[in-house]
Design a protein around this motif. Structure first.
Motif, PDB file in Angstrom:
ATOM      1  N   ARG A  73       0.824  -1.213   0.000  1.00  0.00           N
ATOM      2  CA  ARG A  73       0.000   0.000   0.000  1.00  0.00           C
ATOM      3  C   ARG A  73       0.859   1.264   0.000  1.00  0.00           C
ATOM      4  NH1 ARG A  73      -3.483  -2.758   3.730  1.00  0.00           N
ATOM      5  NH2 ARG A  73      -2.535  -1.602   5.465  1.00  0.00           N
ATOM      6  N   ALA A  74       2.130   1.128   0.335  1.00  0.00           N
ATOM      7  CA  ALA A  74       3.049   2.270   0.324  1.00  0.00           C
ATOM      8  C   ALA A  74       3.698   2.480  -1.044  1.00  0.00           C
ATOM      9  CB  ALA A  74       4.135   2.073   1.384  1.00  0.00           C
ATOM     10  N   LEU A  75       3.405   1.602  -2.000  1.00  0.00           N
ATOM     11  CA  LEU A  75       3.988   1.732  -3.334  1.00  0.00           C
ATOM     12  C   LEU A  75       3.333   2.881  -4.093  1.00  0.00           C
ATOM     13  CD1 LEU A  75       4.148  -2.039  -4.371  1.00  0.00           C
ATOM     14  CD2 LEU A  75       5.995  -0.625  -3.487  1.00  0.00           C
ATOM     15  N   PRO A  76       4.078   3.553  -4.944  1.00  0.00           N
ATOM     16  CA  PRO A  76       3.492   4.665  -5.706  1.00  0.00           C
ATOM     17  C   PRO A  76       2.424   4.219  -6.694  1.00  0.00           C
ATOM     18  CG  PRO A  76       5.762   4.206  -6.407  1.00  0.00           C
ATOM     19  CD  PRO A  76       5.523   3.406  -5.180  1.00  0.00           C
ATOM     20  N   ASP A  77       2.558   3.012  -7.242  1.00  0.00           N
ATOM     21  CA  ASP A  77       1.578   2.488  -8.199  1.00  0.00           C
ATOM     22  C   ASP A  77       0.646   1.526  -7.477  1.00  0.00           C
ATOM     23  OD1 ASP A  77       0.114   1.469 -10.277  1.00  0.00           O
ATOM     24  OD2 ASP A  77       1.805   0.530 -11.315  1.00  0.00           O
ATOM     25  N   GLN A  78      -0.615   1.908  -7.350  1.00  0.00           N
ATOM     26  CA  GLN A  78      -1.595   1.081  -6.652  1.00  0.00           C
ATOM     27  C   GLN A  78      -2.483   0.284  -7.608  1.00  0.00           C
ATOM     28  OE1 GLN A  78      -2.092   0.677  -3.049  1.00  0.00           O
ATOM     29  NE2 GLN A  78       0.033   1.296  -3.388  1.00  0.00           N
ATOM     30  N   SER A  79      -2.134   0.276  -8.891  1.00  0.00           N
ATOM     31  CA  SER A  79      -2.953  -0.450  -9.874  1.00  0.00           C
ATOM     32  C   SER A  79      -2.676  -1.944  -9.865  1.00  0.00           C
ATOM     33  CB  SER A  79      -2.703   0.113 -11.280  1.00  0.00           C
ATOM     34  OG  SER A  79      -1.347  -0.095 -11.676  1.00  0.00           O
ATOM     35  N   GLN A  80      -1.555  -2.362  -9.291  1.00  0.00           N
ATOM     36  CA  GLN A  80      -1.164  -3.768  -9.284  1.00  0.00           C
ATOM     37  C   GLN A  80      -1.646  -4.469  -8.014  1.00  0.00           C
ATOM     38  OE1 GLN A  80       0.985  -5.997 -11.488  1.00  0.00           O
ATOM     39  NE2 GLN A  80      -0.297  -7.185 -10.096  1.00  0.00           N
ATOM     40  N   PRO A  81      -2.570  -5.443  -8.118  1.00  0.00           N
ATOM     41  CA  PRO A  81      -2.917  -6.242  -6.935  1.00  0.00           C
ATOM     42  C   PRO A  81      -1.788  -7.214  -6.619  1.00  0.00           C
ATOM     43  CG  PRO A  81      -4.089  -7.062  -8.869  1.00  0.00           C
ATOM     44  CD  PRO A  81      -3.352  -5.833  -9.305  1.00  0.00           C
ATOM     45  N   TRP A  82      -1.602  -7.510  -5.338  1.00  0.00           N
ATOM     46  CA  TRP A  82      -0.525  -8.393  -4.904  1.00  0.00           C
ATOM     47  C   TRP A  82      -1.104  -9.623  -4.213  1.00  0.00           C
ATOM     48  CZ3 TRP A  82       4.850  -7.689  -5.435  1.00  0.00           C
ATOM     49  CH2 TRP A  82       5.230  -6.504  -6.057  1.00  0.00           C
ATOM     50  N   GLU A  83      -0.588 -10.775  -4.585  1.00  0.00           N
ATOM     51  CA  GLU A  83      -0.945 -12.052  -3.971  1.00  0.00           C
ATOM     52  C   GLU A  83       0.155 -12.437  -2.985  1.00  0.00           C
ATOM     53  OE1 GLU A  83      -1.845 -16.708  -5.319  1.00  0.00           O
ATOM     54  OE2 GLU A  83      -0.919 -15.290  -6.732  1.00  0.00           O
ATOM     55  N   VAL A  84      -0.234 -12.827  -1.782  1.00  0.00           N
ATOM     56  CA  VAL A  84       0.732 -13.185  -0.746  1.00  0.00           C
ATOM     57  C   VAL A  84       0.482 -14.634  -0.322  1.00  0.00           C
ATOM     58  CG1 VAL A  84       1.660 -12.606   1.524  1.00  0.00           C
ATOM     59  CG2 VAL A  84       0.729 -10.791   0.068  1.00  0.00           C
ATOM     60  N   ILE A  85       1.521 -15.452  -0.378  1.00  0.00           N
ATOM     61  CA  ILE A  85       1.415 -16.857   0.011  1.00  0.00           C
ATOM     62  C   ILE A  85       2.495 -17.172   1.046  1.00  0.00           C
ATOM     63  CG2 ILE A  85       1.647 -19.265  -0.754  1.00  0.00           C
ATOM     64  CD1 ILE A  85      -0.915 -18.072  -1.723  1.00  0.00           C
ATOM     65  N   VAL A  86       2.100 -17.889   2.099  1.00  0.00           N
ATOM     66  CA  VAL A  86       3.052 -18.371   3.101  1.00  0.00           C
ATOM     67  C   VAL A  86       3.319 -19.840   2.814  1.00  0.00           C
ATOM     68  CG1 VAL A  86       3.502 -18.724   5.550  1.00  0.00           C
ATOM     69  CG2 VAL A  86       2.170 -16.733   4.804  1.00  0.00           C
ATOM     70  N   PHE A  87       4.572 -20.184   2.618  1.00  0.00           N
ATOM     71  CA  PHE A  87       4.963 -21.563   2.348  1.00  0.00           C
ATOM     72  C   PHE A  87       5.472 -22.211   3.634  1.00  0.00           C
ATOM     73  CE2 PHE A  87       5.463 -19.444  -1.784  1.00  0.00           C
ATOM     74  CZ  PHE A  87       4.684 -20.288  -2.573  1.00  0.00           C
ATOM     75  N   ASP A  88       4.997 -23.408   3.898  1.00  0.00           N
ATOM     76  CA  ASP A  88       5.356 -24.142   5.112  1.00  0.00           C
ATOM     77  C   ASP A  88       6.679 -24.861   4.888  1.00  0.00           C
ATOM     78  OD1 ASP A  88       5.434 -25.473   7.486  1.00  0.00           O
ATOM     79  OD2 ASP A  88       3.592 -26.617   7.204  1.00  0.00           O
ATOM     80  N   SER A  89       7.761 -24.230   5.302  1.00  0.00           N
ATOM     81  CA  SER A  89       9.094 -24.765   5.053  1.00  0.00           C
ATOM     82  C   SER A  89      10.072 -24.163   6.050  1.00  0.00           C
ATOM     83  CB  SER A  89       9.548 -24.419   3.630  1.00  0.00           C
ATOM     84  OG  SER A  89      10.921 -24.679   3.441  1.00  0.00           O
ATOM     85  N   LYS A  90      11.132 -24.901   6.355  1.00  0.00           N
ATOM     86  CA  LYS A  90      12.164 -24.401   7.260  1.00  0.00           C
ATOM     87  C   LYS A  90      13.111 -23.423   6.588  1.00  0.00           C
ATOM     88  CE  LYS A  90      12.184 -28.508  10.241  1.00  0.00           C
ATOM     89  NZ  LYS A  90      12.992 -29.629  10.778  1.00  0.00           N
ATOM     90  N   GLN A  91      12.963 -23.236   5.280  1.00  0.00           N
ATOM     91  CA  GLN A  91      13.818 -22.283   4.583  1.00  0.00           C
ATOM     92  C   GLN A  91      13.706 -20.896   5.209  1.00  0.00           C
ATOM     93  OE1 GLN A  91      13.943 -21.730   0.346  1.00  0.00           O
ATOM     94  NE2 GLN A  91      13.211 -23.813  -0.042  1.00  0.00           N
ATOM     95  N   VAL A  92      14.833 -20.252   5.394  1.00  0.00           N
ATOM     96  CA  VAL A  92      14.852 -18.854   5.843  1.00  0.00           C
ATOM     97  C   VAL A  92      14.881 -18.018   4.571  1.00  0.00           C
ATOM     98  CG1 VAL A  92      16.070 -17.123   7.207  1.00  0.00           C
ATOM     99  CG2 VAL A  92      16.070 -19.519   7.938  1.00  0.00           C
ATOM    100  N   ASN A  93      13.692 -17.747   4.038  1.00  0.00           N
ATOM    101  CA  ASN A  93      13.646 -17.178   2.698  1.00  0.00           C
ATOM    102  C   ASN A  93      12.338 -16.442   2.443  1.00  0.00           C
ATOM    103  OD1 ASN A  93      14.762 -16.603   0.227  1.00  0.00           O
ATOM    104  ND2 ASN A  93      14.848 -18.716  -0.492  1.00  0.00           N
ATOM    105  N   ALA A  94      12.361 -15.573   1.459  1.00  0.00           N
ATOM    106  CA  ALA A  94      11.184 -14.875   0.959  1.00  0.00           C
ATOM    107  C   ALA A  94      11.539 -14.367  -0.434  1.00  0.00           C
ATOM    108  CB  ALA A  94      10.791 -13.724   1.868  1.00  0.00           C
ATOM    109  N   PHE A  95      10.529 -13.995  -1.205  1.00  0.00           N
ATOM    110  CA  PHE A  95      10.776 -13.472  -2.543  1.00  0.00           C
ATOM    111  C   PHE A  95       9.567 -12.673  -2.997  1.00  0.00           C
ATOM    112  CE2 PHE A  95       8.774 -17.619  -3.067  1.00  0.00           C
ATOM    113  CZ  PHE A  95       7.759 -17.349  -3.964  1.00  0.00           C
ATOM    114  N   ALA A  96       9.763 -11.859  -4.022  1.00  0.00           N
ATOM    115  CA  ALA A  96       8.679 -11.167  -4.709  1.00  0.00           C
ATOM    116  C   ALA A  96       8.922 -11.310  -6.197  1.00  0.00           C
ATOM    117  CB  ALA A  96       8.617  -9.701  -4.305  1.00  0.00           C
TER     118      ALA A  96
END
Length: 266
Positions: A73-96
């Motif tokens: 919501r802090a992004l300058p362009d609000q036209s793009q909807p964002w999908e957020v998924i939590v993956f059940d894994s021990k990985q210390v990781n994230a991505f976009a």
């Protein structure tokens, strides 16, 4: 003779390349349109959702959604909807990914111990997308021959004929076992943009320093997967400390009450 069409295809792609400036003024060569990158992000995220176990922990999902939604919501362009998924894994990781996709692995939540630290990582990953780092990486793979079939996408032929290379170029090397990591300039750029983004979203940028100190303690000298190609812990922490004078006023102007904060599940 079979080689000639491939060479011609490569010339057609590279001749259409465009030189851009990144948000910090660095020169970038981008071969692909925003629409093509979104299609690639959509396809890669759909594939990851098939490969990886998705968490059904309701309060955990709500927590990650809360942090990610404040960042987007802090992004300058609000036209793009964002999908957020939590993956059940021990990985210390994230991505976009381009196309509006955010993935967070539950292992990260053992290191990012509060909403401000989680926002540090999500802000950093979203910054990669904003700065066209994925496009830059896919373009670099195309020009160096890491995946000649990447030309399919640029010419609208379609398909994911070299899927592992595509996904690795998007920063998903850990997930697909094919390494094509972001460079250190890109990582530092994402740090600069990410800390400003988290501050504008009302998260405390001082916690970015604590987050990377926590990261430095995980997995020995190399750290977790998320840090495999990043600047050294000391270098990153020093840079983040230098950025506090600029980021803290943004935070003070946008901070929200504790009552409205994103609450980490116990």
């Amino acid at each position: 003779m079979k080689i000639f069409p491939l060479l011609l295809l490569a010339v057609l792609i590279t001749s259409g390349c465009a030189t851009h400036q990144s948000p910090t003024g660095r020169s970038q060569t981008l071969l692909f349109s925003a629409q093509e990158m979104s299609q690639l992000g959509d396809s890669s995220f759909a594939e990851l959702k098939k490969r990886e176990k998705i968490s059904n922990h309701e309060t955990l999902n709500q927590y990650v959604d809360c942090v990610a939604n404040r960042i987007t919501r802090a992004l300058p362009d609000q036209s793009q909807p964002w999908e957020v998924i939590v993956f059940d894994s021990k990985q210390v990781n994230a991505f976009a990914l381009p196309g509006g996709h955010i993935g967070v692995y539950t292992g990260l939540l053992n290191v990012a111990v509060n909403e401000h630290q989680l926002a540090t990582v999500i802000g950093h990953e979203v910054a990669h997308v904003l700065a066209n780092h994925s496009n830059e990486q896919v373009s670099r793979a195309q020009m160096t021959g890491a995946g000649m079939q990447l030309a399919d996408l640029a010419l609208g032929v379609g398909g994911m004929s070299n899927q592992e290379v595509y996904m690795a170029a998007l920063g998903l090397g850990v997930q697909v076992g094919y390494t094509l990591p972001y460079g250190r300039e890109q990582e530092s750029e994402a740090d600069i943009m990410g800390i400003e983004l988290m501050a504008k979203a009302g998260f405390d940028p001082a916690q970015s320093v604590e987050l990377w100190r926590n990261m430095a303690k995980v997995g020995g000298e190399q750290g977790p997967e998320l840090l495999s190609t990043h600047p050294s812990h000391g270098q990153r922490i020093s840079q983040l400390q230098l950025m506090q004078d600029k980021a803290q006023p943004l935070y003070e102007a946008n901070r929200i009450s504790v009552k409205n904060s994103c609450r980490r599940p116990k």
